[in-house]
Design a protein around this motif. Structure first.
Motif, short mmCIF file in Angstrom:
data_model
loop_
_atom_site.label_atom_id
_atom_site.label_comp_id
_atom_site.label_asym_id
_atom_site.label_seq_id
_atom_site.Cartn_x
_atom_site.Cartn_y
_atom_site.Cartn_z
N GLN A 117 0.81 -1.22 0.00
CA GLN A 117 0.00 0.00 0.00
C GLN A 117 0.84 1.27 0.00
O GLN A 117 0.32 2.37 0.13
CB GLN A 117 -0.98 0.04 1.19
N THR B 95 -2.35 -8.37 -8.55
CA THR B 95 -3.09 -9.51 -8.00
C THR B 95 -2.44 -9.96 -6.69
O THR B 95 -1.30 -9.59 -6.40
CB THR B 95 -3.17 -10.73 -8.96
N ASP B 96 -3.13 -10.77 -5.91
CA ASP B 96 -2.64 -11.22 -4.62
C ASP B 96 -2.12 -12.64 -4.73
O ASP B 96 -2.90 -13.60 -4.81
CB ASP B 96 -3.75 -11.14 -3.57
N SER C 274 0.51 -2.73 -4.57
CA SER C 274 -0.90 -3.02 -4.29
C SER C 274 -1.35 -4.27 -5.02
O SER C 274 -1.02 -4.48 -6.20
CB SER C 274 -1.77 -1.84 -4.72
N TYR C 275 -2.14 -5.10 -4.33
CA TYR C 275 -2.68 -6.32 -4.95
C TYR C 275 -3.69 -5.99 -6.04
O TYR C 275 -3.96 -6.82 -6.91
CB TYR C 275 -3.31 -7.22 -3.89
N THR C 276 -4.25 -4.77 -6.02
CA THR C 276 -5.19 -4.39 -7.07
C THR C 276 -4.48 -4.19 -8.41
O THR C 276 -5.11 -4.23 -9.47
CB THR C 276 -5.92 -3.09 -6.70
#
Length: 308
Positions: free
Chosen positions: A126, A196-197, A191-193
């Motif tokens: 983040q 992806t995670d 960020s995972y957005t």
């Protein structure tokens, strides 16, 4: 996820004064941890081989049947994909997931690497960071989003959130390269957005390594001059032709600048042969040097290079 939002930005910038041709070689038995380190500069893997090419290496307490096949070698990219651009890298070899090139043989990893100059940025989840090359251009070496060790971006977090150190999001390098390559500055977010995670429940971070390169454009019949002062020229890309209708177009009729799909396939090799490793060099932008990839089109030479 709320706790993730409180993670602070950790930015590490590592600038080596020049290219260090260390020629490091690391051999690691299967299931052990392979450790690559650069005291100065960043890791650049030249080759990684998984298998067995002699009967002596990693043979302790192994039956002869497991070490006699010495014609077993699989070239892999996994280690380069995960370690390039880092100052240090630790990988548990039995988690790399490479195919078995010789079933029944006890294998090992043989990795050769150099330490090169560059910048490394580590961004906790983040967080944001801006890559900055001043008047030069960003060239991404490598990028990974996930977690490769338990120490980075771990302050104040439960240990369960940092134990998974085999976490890598796919396509991170291509995503960051598309965003930043060729720009003077570029802001990236962990960020995972975006990536992806790859491991839900693990606190992740983004590592980005890059060099600052220069671009020189020389119109046809002129001569390109590359100069690195006390450092050495490293050619990144080159083309002799035309890829847009505006560069080197002044006073030219439309018929000479309309073909924007003009490339010389071996331009990189020819420029590298003249300039690679030199402190300065000159390259004529002429058909005599590169041949004519598109007759009737007014061409130009574009060279992207860095000083190492």
């Amino acid at each position: 996820m709320m706790l993730f939002l409180k993670l602070s930005l950790l930015t590490l910038i590592i600038s080596a004064p020049g290219l260090i041709v260390s020629g490091e070689n690391m051999i690691t038995c299967y299931s052990d941890v392979q450790r690559l380190t650069c005291e100065t500069g960043l890791i650049n893997v030249k080759s990684s081989v998984y298998g067995r090419t002699n009967s002596i290496t990693c043979n302790t307490n192994r039956p002869s049947s497991e070490v006699t096949n010495t014609n077993c070698a699989l070239r892999i990219t996994t280690i380069a994909d995960r370690c390039n651009g880092l100052k240090e890298c630790e990988l548990k070899t039995d988690l790399l997931g490479n195919p078995d090139p010789c079933y029944g043989t006890y294998k090992y990893y043989n990795t050769t690497y150099d330490c090169i100059n560059g910048h490394l940025v580590v961004i906790c989840e983040q967080g944001y960071s801006t890559l900055d090359c001043g008047n030069d251009l960003i060239q991404i070496i490598n990028a990974n989003y996930g977690r490769g060790n338990s120490r980075l971006c771990s302050n104040g977090l439960p240990s369960a959130w940092t134990q998974n150190t085999n976490c890598y999001a796919p396509n991170t390098l291509s995503t960051v390269a598309a965003l930043c390559n060729g720009k003077k500055t570029c802001t990236v977010e962990a960020s995972y957005t975006i990536f992806t995670d790859p491991c839900v429940g693990t606190a992740k971070y983004l590592t980005v390594s890059y060099t600052c390169s220069r671009e020189i454009v020389t119109c046809e019949s002129s001569t390109a001059s590359l100069n690195c002062g006390p450092q050495r020229v490293k050619i990144i890309s080159a083309n002799y032709g035309r890829t847009d209708s505006t560069t080197c177009s002044s006073g030219r009729p439309a018929s000479q600048i309309s073909n924007t799909n003009c490339y010389t396939p071996d331009a990189l090799n020819k420029v590298a042969a003249s300039c690679e490793g030199q402190r300065s060099c000159k390259v004529p932008a002429t058909n005599a040097v590169f041949s004519d990839p598109c007759s009737g089109t007014y061409k130009y030479l574009t060279v992207v290079y860095s000083c190492v």
